[in-house]
Write a protein that holds these residues in place. Sequence first.
Motif, PDB file in Angstrom:
ATOM      1  N   ARG A 170       0.847  -1.190   0.000  1.00  0.00           N
ATOM      2  CA  ARG A 170       0.000   0.000   0.000  1.00  0.00           C
ATOM      3  C   ARG A 170       0.886   1.245   0.000  1.00  0.00           C
ATOM      4  N   GLY A 196       0.620  -7.155  -6.577  1.00  0.00           N
ATOM      5  CA  GLY A 196      -0.254  -5.971  -6.629  1.00  0.00           C
ATOM      6  C   GLY A 196      -0.043  -5.022  -5.450  1.00  0.00           C
ATOM      7  N   ILE A 240      -1.768  -1.287  -3.658  1.00  0.00           N
ATOM      8  CA  ILE A 240      -2.877  -0.315  -3.689  1.00  0.00           C
ATOM      9  C   ILE A 240      -2.325   1.070  -3.384  1.00  0.00           C
ATOM     10  N   ASP A 300      -8.552   5.180  -4.895  1.00  0.00           N
ATOM     11  CA  ASP A 300      -7.824   3.964  -4.510  1.00  0.00           C
ATOM     12  C   ASP A 300      -7.557   3.214  -5.810  1.00  0.00           C
ATOM     13  N   GLU A 341      -5.516   0.128  -7.770  1.00  0.00           N
ATOM     14  CA  GLU A 341      -4.710  -1.088  -7.661  1.00  0.00           C
ATOM     15  C   GLU A 341      -3.761  -1.137  -8.853  1.00  0.00           C
ATOM     16  N   SER A 397      -0.485  -3.272 -10.869  1.00  0.00           N
ATOM     17  CA  SER A 397       0.266  -4.538 -10.933  1.00  0.00           C
ATOM     18  C   SER A 397       1.138  -4.526 -12.178  1.00  0.00           C
TER      19      SER A 397
END
Length: 285
Positions: A202, A226, A228, A279, A281, A283
Motif C-alpha cells: 500500500r 499488486g 494499492i 484507490d 490497484e 500490478s
Amino acid sequence: MGFKSKLQEELESELNEKKLDLLPSGFQTVGKVIIIKLKSELLEKRKLIADTYLKLLPYIRSVYINRGKIEGEYRTPEQIEYLAGEKDPIVLHKEHGVKYKFDITKIMFSQGNLKERKHLASLVKNQEVIVDMFAGIGYFSLPMAVLSNPSRIFSIEFNPIAFRFLVENVKLNNVDKKVIPLHGDCKVEAPRLASQGIEADRIVMGVFPAPKGYIEEALKLTKKSGTIIHYEGIVDGEHELKLYNEFKNIAENSDIKTNLLDSRFIKSYGPNLYHCVNDIEISKN
Ligand SMILES: C[S@@+](CC[C@H](N)C(=O)[O-])C[C@H]1O[C@@H](n2cnc3c(N)ncnc32)[C@H](O)[C@@H]1O
C-alpha cells in the motif's frame, strides 16, 4: 441553544446587530485549543470575542485565530495568531484513539480529513508493508499503525519541523516498532526503498494539488502480487476521473496495469472544487 446564540447573548451589549449576526457558528478544536475564523468586520473585536469563547468553553485553554491559508510545499498554515488564554501553540490532539502532537502555528491539521484518517486505517490488512510518501506529522501513518496491524510503515517527510513531530508522535503512540520515519524528499526516498528491495502492499500519496510528479517514484515500489495506491488531489465537479486518468497514463508508460477500486469525496475545496482520493490497484504487466 446553539453555540452562536450563546456567543451573541454574551456579546449583546458590546456589538451591534450586524456584527452579532456575523459571529461564526463553528470553530476547530485541536487538543485543548480552538482556532476561530472571523469576518473582516469583526477583526477589531477579536480579543473580546476570544475572551468570550474562553468564558463559554471552560475546558479550552487557548484561542487562536486563522487569518490565512495553508501554503507552500510544506503545507504550512500562514497566519495562525494567538488571541487569548495560555500562549502555547503546541497541542496534543486525540482522535480515534490516536495522539497527534504538533505546533498549530507551523503545521496544518485538517478537520475535513477526519473520516479519511480512520477509513484508510480500516483498509489495511494484516502484516502489510506500507509507504506513506507525504507523511507530515503522521496524519495517516499513525492511525494505520495504531488501529490496524501492518508489518512496517515507511513514513517519508521532508519538512524538518513536521519530521520532528512525526518522530515524537511515533513514540507517543508506541508504534516505533512498526513506523520508520524517513527524513527526505520522497522523490529520492521512494526509489531508495525500492533499490533496497522493498515492495509495498500500500502506498499513500496525500499531498495537494496532486502528487502527479511523484507517480513514477511510487511505481518503483510495485509488488508482484499488486499494490494499492491512495492518490489524492483536487478535481472540479465535471472532471471526476481526472485524477485516475493522469495516474493511469503515467503508469501505462511504465508498463504497469491500473484498476480503479474506489473514488471518494473528502471535502469541498472551493467553488466547484473537491478534495478527492482514488484507490488504485496497480500490478506489473
Ligand atoms: C500536510 S501533509 C497532507 C496530509 C493529508 N493529505 C492531510 O491533508 O491531512 C503533506 C506533507 O507532505 C510533505 N511533503 C510535500 N512534498 C514532499 C516531498 N517531495 N517529499 C516528502 N515530503 C513532502 C509536506 O511537508 C507535508 O508535511
